[in-house]
Every structure is written in structure tokens, then in C-alpha cells.
Design a protein around this motif. Structure first.
Motif, PDB file in Angstrom:
ATOM      1  N   MET A   1      -7.967   0.450   0.077  1.00 19.83           N
ATOM      2  CA  MET A   1      -7.608  -0.476   1.145  1.00 19.83           C
ATOM      3  C   MET A   1      -8.709  -0.543   2.193  1.00 19.83           C
ATOM      4  SD  MET A   1      -4.012  -0.725   3.144  1.00 19.83           S
ATOM      5  CE  MET A   1      -3.730  -1.786   4.538  1.00 19.83           C
TER       6      MET A   1
ATOM      7  N   GLY B   1     -12.963   9.382   0.084  1.00 18.48           N
ATOM      8  CA  GLY B   1     -12.057   8.533  -0.676  1.00 18.48           C
ATOM      9  C   GLY B   1     -11.813   8.983  -2.100  1.00 18.48           C
TER      10      GLY B   1
ATOM     11  N   VAL C   1      -4.621   3.200  -4.910  1.00 16.82           N
ATOM     12  CA  VAL C   1      -4.838   1.943  -4.231  1.00 16.82           C
ATOM     13  C   VAL C   1      -6.052   2.107  -3.332  1.00 16.82           C
ATOM     14  CG1 VAL C   1      -3.887   0.453  -2.431  1.00 16.82           C
ATOM     15  CG2 VAL C   1      -2.416   1.319  -4.239  1.00 16.82           C
TER      16      VAL C   1
ATOM     17  N   LEU D   1       4.128   6.246  -0.321  1.00 17.59           N
ATOM     18  CA  LEU D   1       2.744   6.470  -0.713  1.00 17.59           C
ATOM     19  C   LEU D   1       2.637   7.802  -1.431  1.00 17.59           C
ATOM     20  CD1 LEU D   1      -0.085   5.333  -0.425  1.00 17.59           C
ATOM     21  CD2 LEU D   1      -0.353   6.786   1.574  1.00 17.59           C
TER      22      LEU D   1
ATOM     23  N   ALA E   1       0.816  -1.214   0.000  1.00 24.83           N
ATOM     24  CA  ALA E   1       0.000   0.000   0.000  1.00 24.83           C
ATOM     25  C   ALA E   1       0.846   1.258   0.000  1.00 24.83           C
ATOM     26  CB  ALA E   1      -0.908   0.011   1.228  1.00 24.83           C
ATOM     27  N   GLY E   2       2.124   1.118   0.429  1.00 18.91           N
ATOM     28  CA  GLY E   2       2.966   2.302   0.522  1.00 18.91           C
ATOM     29  C   GLY E   2       2.925   2.920   1.909  1.00 18.91           C
TER      30      GLY E   2
ATOM     31  N   PRO F   1      -0.160  10.297  -3.940  1.00 17.78           N
ATOM     32  CA  PRO F   1      -1.560  10.412  -4.338  1.00 17.78           C
ATOM     33  C   PRO F   1      -1.856   9.677  -5.642  1.00 17.78           C
ATOM     34  CG  PRO F   1      -0.688  12.524  -3.648  1.00 17.78           C
ATOM     35  CD  PRO F   1       0.468  11.586  -3.693  1.00 17.78           C
TER      36      PRO F   1
END
Lengths: 562, 360
Positions: free
Chosen positions: B81, B101, B79, B73, B52-53, B75
Motif C-alpha cells: 500500500m 517492507g 498487500v 489485517l 487493506a484490512g 501478516p
């Protein structure tokens, strides 16, 4: 708990005892305050109350209380939140040590701090101001501590931990994935802070802020020490003046009761607001298994911010403490801190020669021990009734027990004066007993909190099992309940003993010629211009307090570890 | 939504002294549902966080669609999650949670449209103005999924999302998840400690133990042919019998154990190496018979005595003492047949081709 007997058994005895304790110690004095405020010449009278409130000195005290506590709340909340964020969410060096150091001001009595700051920053005699004027050639003092700003500054130094504790706790316990899920959604740190973090810890911030406000509103020492020169006073200070300097005339007692009523109502409003805030903001943000929150890299600011924290601690903790000890060692107040001006004689004098100071230390220690012991045992009984017994009317007990938690010390002292000065057949005014009664009333809530928490852990079935094995109710209490709540009782004891050692607000209204407490002795010596002895005694008080705190931490942790 | 292939290449993650992940590599095909299965503390959540970073690996890289991505991570990562705790923001409504989100610019109408569509698809449209603490467990689950999907991510990461859900709801939810995942064709990595979760919905499963990928394969192959005792234990094999393997004649293997004696069976390929070994066999592959039963030559047999018997409803579970060891046996329960009492001497038989032999 089943009790089929209809007679007067252990439960009934406990219940009656609890009601009795709380009625006599808490309810009766409080009622007398309202009675004296509103009952004039045999009838209910509001007009007179309004008249008292319209007097300039009364509403000035009210305005000052609001202004000072408002100011302290704002600055204390900002300082507390900032440091809490710094030690929980950034890569500040030595974070853990810093966190402990930021809690130190909680140990130190604010009025001793106020004394120190008076010595450092009073406009003419303050050491810092004199350094700037005499050595650096400034025309005017750089800061005058005898002002609203000065009082707010000093109170902030000692009260910000209320917010610091709440907010750092919330930030630490908060589930880090709440913020991570926002990061995954692509939000930047600023957006996350604004939309996720702050709203989630806002209840903690507000709750800490309201505690500061509650405390500052009822706080006597700092305002009394720093405001006296320039005539700044708040409600507790005015109550003190009314009781002490008007020789107890009917009018001054009435004014005091009206002021006390105002204080009680304000405190009740604050408590009510706090309950609302906590009820509304009770988010389940506490993580189970989780990862540590991501630390913000301070980069270039890391060392400057660290230096700032160190300076803050040096300035607010070390400097005032050192000043107290140094001034306490001076041959005469005002001399520079040279070796030839310093002596142990003051400390020797107040510890071994002077009855006034020796008595005060003895009084504080015995009062602290006695009130802690009595309150601890009374607290167990009352909490047992509240938590474990299914009797009607225990809500009243709970209310009465927690009442002193929000009632300012000066109000309790005033109520105790009204109740036990001979009007009702018992006169203990000017004796240590009246202070003891007031301490018990004031600290009952502490004991109830600690003991209720411990009792809630003791499941009913444990007592039922003892009863099933043939034990009487009293035996079950002695052999099962008491051993299990002992840690709660020990906690209650120290929660009361330590604050009682440094108490000022209550005892300053109740002391007599031979019943000064440490706090009162420090305060009155300072009032009488005995600055050096006042500082020396304050120094000794600091040693007793810090040693006490450390010993107790040791004791409690080693017990928990075993 | 166009789906994406993802390659995890030699990821090492250290925290403190012991590495949590050691050279983890695998690939997930576009549109695949890939499960990472492992006991708690195996490093599987850390692996997901690295993908996910959210956590920086000590070394190794992640490639999506063939191109290496920055492990930090950003932008643009795109991804979605779902966390184990779901991490719904308690101070926002369902709509606000999901709308948060959306990455990148989006007009109010567009946001409205996208969130509404998703809530409709997940059948939670009527909760849009509720706060998370007013929702049921299943609804909260769906909101978390909606929030993860709203930005139309090309990779969906699920961190044990069914961990705190009771069994019945769990079955329903993973079925729903599978349906949505198929419909959107989104590449998905599911991390779980629950064997059934992984076996029931994943296209392929990787078993992680102590930060190492022990085995990757289809659910059935992992279940039937575990590659190591650790994986075998994790997929429900309980019996590990120590002994020595010897090759006798062509295609015949002999296993001799001080506890159960000598067993022989023939294997066409994948002959186990000679030497000290562990014979592993599932409790339900063993059968209990009276001692005087005819011993069928296709089976291997050993004698023992029942120590305990537990009636579990569908099956009866026996502990049988054989030599110096205890062997677990599960027998289907038949109507009206009482469990064999403890203390009874029995004959235990099994098809040796159902056993697996690991070098021990």
C-alpha cells in the motif's frame, strides 16, 4: 520597515528601551554573579573557585543535585511516557478525563505537596506511618519520606507532566499511517512500537525529560521541606542557607556565587542538549488529514489499568490535597481527624487576624499583578524589536531575553541581591521592590515567548498599509499592532501572574520582615513548627490558585470563541 | 509475481451514525489497474482501508482469488500500500524503509538483493542511503512504491499518491506507475479525487459518491455516458437544464424547457423516460454563432445573450443567459479572433445526441 530619517525616531527609542530593560533587569545581575565568583581582590581567580568547590558541603550539594534530578528525570520520564501512551493509544475508559487529571499536578506547587507528604509519611509523626504502627501493629514506619527516595518520589509526582504533555502531544499528532504502513508490511505491534513509534517520539520523550531535569536541578521547595531533618540539600538549598544563615558574610556570598555559577553552567548544558535533540529529531511526523490511530485493546488489563490510574490520581492529588485542608483545620498538629478536633478557627485566624499571613497574601497578589503587568508591556516592546525590526544587534536582545528561561530562580535572586543592595547606589534590599525586580527578570522569557508568537502572526504589510494610509509609526503601533497582539499579551499576563502567586524559590531568598509572599509564609511557618497554620495557608493558596486557573481558562476560551 | 482477482462484496462501513460505505460491490480482474474516483469525503479512502484490512467493515466480505479472506489485517494478507502522505519513516534511510517492507524470513543477502533490484527498477538506486527528507517529491513517491512492492504483494493499493504533487511531475509519475504496474502485472486499486489521474491510466474506473458506487466502466464510457447527474458533474458536465421529456412518434424525443424552448431529436435505443428531466451537456459541446446564422436542422438551437467572457488561452469560456438560467459554453480559440464581448446576443447550437437526459 522603512525608516529613512537619520534622527532618533520611534524605532531607535524602542530599541534603546529594550536594550535598557534587558541590561538592567537581566544582564547586570547575572554578570555580577560571575564577577563575584571569579574576581577576588582585584584580579581574576580560578584557584579560589576550585577551592570552594572542593569543600565537602559544596560538592555534596552538587552531587545531591545531580543525583536527585537524575532520579526524578528517570522516574518522571517513565511515569509520564507510560500514562501518555495509556491515554492516547489504548482503549482505557474515560481517557479524556484521565488526560485532564494527569495535568492537575502542574497546577499544584510542589512544595505544598512536599508539606502534605511530610504530614503523611514522616517516619514518626506521619499519619500513614502512625496508622500502620499504632493501628496495624507494624514495628517500623512503612516509608520514610525524609530520604533521597522520598524526595525523588514527591518531585516525580509534580514534574512528570513535563514528559506527559510532550509525549501525549507527539503521539496524538503523529501521522497514524506511519504505523499503519508498518502493519501492512506485516510487522507485529511489538516490532512497530520498537522500530517505528518509539524512535519517532523519542525526541519528545528526551525533550520532556530534559525539562524535568532542568526544573528539578533548580528546585528549592521539596528538598528544603523534606531534606532538612536528615541533612539532604541541593544547590538551591545551600545557596539559601548561605545567604540567610550566614548574615551575608563575604565568604558565604562568594560560595553562593560559585554555586550559582555551577547551576547556570549545568542549566546551559541541559538547554544546549535539548536544542540539539530537538534539531536532530525534528521529524515531520505530523499528519494532515488522517484517521485516528488504532487503539490497542487492553482486554483483561483494561479495568486493572483503569483502577491503577484512578488510584494514582487519588494517591498523588486527592490524598495530599485533602491532608492539607484537614491538617489546616486541626486544633493541634498530630491530633486524629475527628470532628471534635477540627475547627474553622485557623482559617479565620490567618485570613482576618494575623498580619503575617494577611500581608503575605496581599504581597503575593500585588507582586503577581505588578510583575505580570510590567513584564507584559516590556515583553511586547522587546519582542517587537526582536521580531519586527531590522536593527543590528537584536540577536543579543533575544539571548538576553531568553536567558532567564534557563537560569534557576535562586541564581536570579542572588544576582538581584548583588545588584540592588546598595553597592551601586540603589538599595531596595528587604523591600517588596527587590522581589518585584527579581520576578520581572525571572518571568521576562514567558512574556517574550507569548508576545513573539503573537507578533509573528502580524504580517509586516499590515503596518506598511497603515503607514501608506498616512499613519505615523506610533499610530500604526497603537491602532494596528497592539490590537492584534492583545491575545498574546493576555496570555503573557496569566503565564506570569499564576506562577508568581505561588513563587517560593526566588522570594525565599529576598523576603524581609514584612515582605513575605504566600510561598515564603507557608515555608517559614512550617520551619517554625507552626504546621497547622502552614497547612491552612497552603489550603487557601491552593484555592486561590485553582480558582485563578479555572477563571482564566474560562476567560481565555470565551475570548477565543468570540 | 502471480496476480490475483479481487472481489469486493456488499461492503458496509459505519462510523458514528451515517454509513460511510453502503453496500459497495465490485470486482477487479487479475492484473487490472482499477481506479476508484470520487470527491473528498466520498468514502473512497475508507474503502481502500477496508480492502487493506486496516478498517473493519460492518458487513460484507472481500474475496481474493475466489476465496474469502479475513477482513482483519494479517501478516499473510500480502498487500502493498502507498499512502497519500507516503508515510516514509523519517528516521530510516531509503534502504531501511524499503527493507522493512519484506515480510517473512529473508537472509541479509536476499534482502540486499531484493531491495537493490527494486531501487534499480524504479531508478532511485543512488538515494539508498539518504533519509526521506533529503529527497525530491518524485523520489519519495518511488521509495513509497518500492516499499509497497518489496514483499511481492499480489495486490497493490494506492491512496491518492499523486495528491500533493504539481501537475507536470504528476503526469510523469502516473505514467511511470502505469509502466511498472504493467511490467509486474500486479492487480492494483488506485483511489483518487482527480479525474485526469483516473481516466489516463486506469483500465476501469468506479465513481463513488457519498459511499455509493454510482458507476463502473472504462474511462471513456464514464466520461461520455455518465449514469447520473452526480457522476456527470464529477466528470466535468456543467450545464443541467430542467425540462420535461415527451415521446413523440417513433424514435423521436421531445424536450421542452421553459428556458430554452422545445428541442427534438431522434434516438435509436435507450430512450429517456417521459416526465420531468434534466438535460445535461458539456460546455464544449455547445457552439456560439451570430444570431443571423443559418440554423442547421441536425442541431438544436436556442437564443441567448453573453453575460461574461473569460479568455483562458486555449479556449474562451462564456456564460450565456438563456431564459432564466445561465449556460456555460467553451469555444476553441482561433488565432486573431477576439472573444465575443459580453452583452452580445448570440445563437447557441448543439448536437442533441451529445446531450444526456436524466430523470429529474
Amino acid at each position: 520597515m522603512q525608516n529613512k530619517r537619520t534622527g532618533f525616531g520611534t524605532p531607535e527609542l524602542l530599541f534603546a528601551l529594550s536594550v535598557g530593560i534587558l541590561l538592567v533587569v537581566v544582564a547586570f545581575p547575572m554578570l555580577l554573579i560571575f564577577f563575584n565568583a571569579f574576581w577576588v581582590d582585584g584580579h581574576f581567580n580560578v584557584a579560589d573557585v576550585v577551592k570552594v568547590l572542593q569543600r565537602k558541603e559544596t560538592y555534596q550539594a552538587l552531587l545531591n543535585s545531580l543525583f536527585l534530578s537524575g532520579g526524578v528525570t528517570v522516574t518522571g520520564t517513565i511515569v509520564g511516557t507510560f500514562f501518555a501512551w495509556l491515554v492516547t493509544r489504548t482503549d482505557l475508559p474515560f481517557k479524556k478525563t484521565m488526560k485532564l487529571l494527569f495535568l492537575v499536578p502542574f497546577m499544584l506547587p510542589a512544595f505544598i505537596g512536599a508539606l502534605a507528604w511530610k504530614m503523611l509519611l514522616s517516619p514518626r509523626a506521619g499519619y500513614i506511618n502512625r496508622f500502620f504502627m499504632d493501628v496495624l501493629g507494624f514495628d517500623n514506619p512503612i516509608f520514610d519520606i525524609y530520604t533521597y527516595a522520598g524526595i525523588i518520589l514527591v518531585e516525580t509526582m509534580y514534574l512528570f507532566p513535563f514528559v506527559f504533555i510532550q509525549v501525549s502531544g507527539a503521539l496524538e499528532r503523529m501521522d497514524p499511517t506511519l504505523e499503519e504502513s508498518a502493519r501492512i508490511s506485516g510487522a507485529d505491534l511489538f516490532t512497530i512500537t520498537r522500530k517505528i513509534t518509539i524512535p519517532l517520539v523519542l525526541p519528545s520523550i528526551l525533550s520532556g525529560a530534559l525539562l524535568i531535569m532542568l526544573y528539578s536541578m533548580a528546585h528549592f521547595g521539596t528538598v528544603a521541606v523534606l531534606g532538612v531533618e536528615t541533612g539532604i540539600y541541593n544547590i538551591p538549598v545551600l545557596i539559601y542557607e548561605k545567604i540567610h544563615q550566614s548574615a551575608g558574610s563575604f565568604d558565604s556570598i562568594r560560595t553562593a556565587t560559585v554555586l550559582a555559577t555551577v547551576l547556570v553552567i549545568t542549566a546551559a548544558l541541559i538547554m544546549w542538549t535539548q536544542n540539539r535533540v530537538l534539531a536532530k529529531g525534528k521529524y515531520q511526523i505530523i499528519a494532515g488529514k488522517s484517521f485516528r490511530p488504532t487503539e490497542l485493546k487492553l482486554r483483561g488489563l483494561r479495568i486493572p489499568l483503569f483502577a491503577f490510574c484512578v488510584l494514582y490520581i487519588a494517591f498523588t492529588i486527592i490524598l495530599p490535597t485533602a491532608t492539607i485542608f484537614l491538617v489546616g483545620g486541626l486544633k493541634t498538629y498530630g491530633l486524629p481527624f475527628d470532628m471534635e478536633n477540627l475547627t474553622w478557627a485557623n482559617y479565620h485566624h490567618i485570613l482576618f487576624e494575623w498580619d503575617l499571613t494577611r500581608d503575605s497574601i496581599w504581597n503575593s497578589i500585588t507582586l503577581g499583578l505588578a510583575s505580570a503587568l510590567i513584564t507584559m508591556f516590556a515583553g511586547v516592546i522587546v519582542s517587537y524589536v526582536i521580531v519586527k525590526m531590522k536593527v543590528k544587534g537584536k540577536g543579543i536582545l533575544e539571548f538576553l531575553g531568553m536567558l532567564p528561561f534557563s537560569v534557576p530562580g535562586s541564581v536570579i535572586a542572588l544576582g538581584v541581591i548583588l545588584a540592588w543592595s546598595g553597592k551601586f547606589g540603589i538599595s531596595i534590599y528587604n523591600t517588596v521592590w527587590i522581589i518585584l525586580v527579581a520576578y520581572i527578570a525571572r518571568y521576562m522569557a514567558f512574556s517574550l515567548k507569548a508576545n513573539s508568537a503573537a507578533l509573528e502572526q502580524v504580517h509586516d504589510s499590515l503596518v506598511e498599509a497603515a503607514r501608506a494610509s498616512g499613519a505615523t509609526m506610533a499610530q500604526a503601533l497603537k491602532d494596528v499592532v497592539i490590537p492584534l497582539v492583545r491575545p498574546g499579551m493576555v496570555a503573557a499576563f496569566f503565564l506570569i501572574f499564576l506562577p508568581a502567586l505561588r513563587e517560593l524559590t526566588v522570594s525565599v531568598l529576598l523576603y524581609g520582615p514584612t515582605t513575605r509572599t504566600i510561598g515564603v509564609a507557608i515555608y517559614t511557618l512550617n520551619e517554625d513548627g507552626e504546621t497547622v497554620y502552614s497547612a491552612a495557608l497552603a489550603g487557601i493558596a491552593l484555592i486561590i490558585i485553582v480558582v485563578g486557573e479555572v477563571l482564566i481558562k474560562r476567560l481565555v476560551t470565551s475570548k477565543n470563541g468570540a | 509475481m502471480n496476480s490475483l482477482r479481487i472481489d469486493v462484496d456488499n461492503i458496509v462501513f459505519s462510523y458514528g451514525v451515517a454509513p460511510l460505505l453502503r453496500q459497495v460491490s465490485f470486482s477487479v480482474e487479475a492484473g487490472e489497474l482499477f481506479a476508484v474516483l470520487g470527491p473528498s469525503g466520498s468514502g473512497k479512502t475508507t474503502l481502500l482501508r477496508v480492502i487493506a484490512g486496516l478498517a473493519q467493515p460492518s458487513s460484507g466480505c472481500i474475496r481474493t482469488g475466489g476465496a474469502a479472506v479475513d477482513t482483519a489485517l494479517s501478516p499473510g494478507r500480502n498487500v502493498g500500500m502507498v499512502f497519500q502522505s507516503l508515510s516514509l519513516w523519517p528516521h530510516m534511510t531509503v534502504f531501511e524503509n524499503v527493507a522493512f517492507g519484506i515480510t517473512g524470513p529473508s537472509s541479509e543477502r536476499e534482502t540486499e538483493q531484493r531491495v537493490t533490484n527494486l531501487l534499480d527498477m524504479l531508478d532511485i538506486a543512488d538515494t539508498r542511503d539518504a533519509r526521506p527528507d533529503c529527497l525530491s517529491g518524485g523520489q519519495r513517491q518511488r521509495v513509497a512504491l518500492a516499499r509497497a512492492l518489496v514483499s511481492e504483494p499480489r495486490l497493490l493499493l494506492l491512496d491518492d499518491p499523486f495528491a500533493n504533487v504539481e501537475h507536470e511531475l504528476r503526469v510523469q509519475m502516473r505514467h511511470d506507475l502505469r509502466v511498472v504496474q504493467r511490467r509486474l502485472g500486479i492487480t492494483t486499486i488506485l483511489v483518487t479525487h482527480d479525474l485526469e489521474d483516473a481516466l489516463s491510466i486506469a483500465d476501469r474506473v468506479a465513481v463513488v459518491v457519498h459511499g455509493v458506487i454510482e458507476q463502473i466502466g472504462s474511462p471513456a464510457s464514464i466520461y461520455d455516458f455518465p449514469s447520473s447527474p452526480a457522476v456527470a458533474r464529477f466528470v466535468g458536465v456543467e450545464n443541467f437544464i430542467p425540462g420535461v421529456v415527451a415521446h413523440v412518434e417513433n424514435q423521436t424525443v421531445e424536450f421542452s424547457s421553459p428556458d430554452i424552448g422545445k428541442l427534438r431529436w431522434s434516438v435509436a435505443r435507450d430512450r429517456p423516460a417521459e416526465g420531468p428531466s434534466l438535460l445535461s451537456i458539456r460546455p464544449h459541446a455547445l457552439h456560439i454563432h451570430p444570431v443571423d446564422t443559418f440554423r442547421d436542422g441536425r442541431y438544436s438551437w436556442f437564443e441567448g445573450e453573453i453575460v461574461t467572457s473569460e479568455f483562458l488561452g486555449e479556449v474562451v469560456r462564456y456564460q450565456v443567459a438563456v431564459g432564466g438560467i445561465l449556460v456555460s459554453v467553451k469555444q476553441l480559440h482561433f488565432l486573431g479572433t477576439p472573444p465575443t464581448p459580453s452583452g452580445t446576443p448570440v445563437l447557441v447550437g448543439f448536437d442533441p445526441t451529445h446531450a444526456r437526459v436524466f430523470p429529474g
